[in-house]
Design a protein around this motif. Sequence first.
Motif, PDB file in Angstrom:
ATOM      1  N   ALA A 272      -5.538  30.246  24.418  1.00 35.53           N
ATOM      2  CA  ALA A 272      -5.598  29.793  25.807  1.00 35.53           C
ATOM      3  C   ALA A 272      -5.278  28.316  25.929  1.00 35.53           C
ATOM      4  O   ALA A 272      -4.611  27.879  26.880  1.00 35.53           O
ATOM      5  CB  ALA A 272      -6.974  30.096  26.390  1.00 35.53           C
ATOM      6  N   ARG A 274      -3.274  26.601  23.989  1.00 36.21           N
ATOM      7  CA  ARG A 274      -1.818  26.482  23.869  1.00 36.21           C
ATOM      8  C   ARG A 274      -1.118  26.924  25.155  1.00 36.21           C
ATOM      9  O   ARG A 274      -0.152  26.298  25.612  1.00 36.21           O
ATOM     10  CB  ARG A 274      -1.321  27.318  22.690  1.00 36.21           C
ATOM     11  N   ARG A 275      -1.612  28.012  25.745  1.00 30.00           N
ATOM     12  CA  ARG A 275      -0.998  28.559  26.962  1.00 30.00           C
ATOM     13  C   ARG A 275      -1.077  27.567  28.121  1.00 30.00           C
ATOM     14  O   ARG A 275      -0.066  27.287  28.795  1.00 30.00           O
ATOM     15  CB  ARG A 275      -1.724  29.856  27.341  1.00 30.00           C
ATOM     16  N   GLN A 278       1.054  24.348  27.557  1.00 32.33           N
ATOM     17  CA  GLN A 278       2.490  24.585  27.723  1.00 32.33           C
ATOM     18  C   GLN A 278       2.858  24.763  29.191  1.00 32.33           C
ATOM     19  O   GLN A 278       3.846  24.193  29.676  1.00 32.33           O
ATOM     20  CB  GLN A 278       2.908  25.816  26.925  1.00 32.33           C
ATOM     21  N   SER A 279       2.069  25.561  29.915  1.00 30.36           N
ATOM     22  CA  SER A 279       2.410  25.813  31.322  1.00 30.36           C
ATOM     23  C   SER A 279       2.262  24.541  32.159  1.00 30.36           C
ATOM     24  O   SER A 279       3.053  24.306  33.083  1.00 30.36           O
ATOM     25  CB  SER A 279       1.523  26.922  31.887  1.00 30.36           C
TER      26      SER A 279
END
Length: 391
Positions: A272, A274-275, A278-279
């Motif tokens: 999560a 990393r997600r 990145q977003s």
Amino acid sequence: MTESVAEISRRYQSYMVELRRKIHSHPELSFEEQGTSTLVQDELNRLGIPFELAGDYGIVATIEGKNPHQMVALRADMDALPIHENNAHLPYCSKTPGVMHACGHDGHVAMLLGAAQVFQHVKDTMNGTVKLCFQQAEERGGGTAEILKLLAPFPVKSAFAIHLWSEIESGKFSVQAGPRMAAGDNFEIVIQGVGCHGATPHRGVDPIVVASAIVMNVSHLIAREIDPTHAAALTFGKLHSGEAGNVIPDKAVLAGTLRTTDKADQVHLQAALRRVVQSTADAFRARAEVSIKRGGPMLFNEARCSQLAEQTVQELFGAGDLMAFPPLMVSENFGDFLEVYPGLMAFIGVRNESRGACFAHHHPQFNIDEDALYRGAALHVGYALKCFESL
């Protein structure tokens, strides 16, 4: 044996206090514990206990009983912290500027050497063999691999450690089963933007704005993606970017720590993190890289071993000295031992406000109530003897 283990341990209380103060006065950082290691080796030689080096300064000593096929490993960590001690009133205050035993490791070493003294009294009747493990570099996540390599050829039935704890009343014990300390993963986020003059922000991509958004967006992960009955924490402790107030820099660096007490939560939060990073970076036209390094593993006390430790405390000191204590979000790499062997880490209280022993671990005024030392030595010995009978 006419004396109990507790009574024999009490006889070595002054010995342990003297050792603990000597170590406290001369603290050494992780991977630099030469003097502490030499002191331990000198004591083991004096007692006639054979040992091997584990890495540069770690030590594994062996006290043989009647049965070489029953073996318990007992561990104490030796390193200090990069903290300047603020206890000038203590005659044993650190003599090394900027280095201090602010976590109780000096007491851990003293208790295990005290236990070595007690084992000498009982080894002829001991139905097993004890490995005394003095570990270097715990505060920096080191020292365990070298000891585990030396233990690997032997039939170790259980691994056991004690942590003196300043939030528990002096002399009380917590040995309960289940999660006791969190996994500690460390992460770094490098955000690449586009630098420009502060007067023309439209010509750049501001990594400080991106970093700020990441901090805010990530802060919701614990509250909205983790079961609220599970202990977890995600904390940012570093943000570095830029050198001048009128320049938008091209890079920002965030760093923090992720603490979990459930392996599924650990996996989910890493993904999560990393997600969301990145977003968020994509939304601001920036690029971001996330690196996550494993710190201390989750520390779980195995149920059967915790039960044996509870019985040991009851027999040594009475059921009234046992207490429940919640899991801690700090980390401790004794969990590396518990991923290989069943066992536990016990907490022994050292809080005594009347003696000034009331400051948190890693505080410059940290100190312990030394009256707990003989209790720790007795628990080391009592737990090993109980394992020889039961495991």
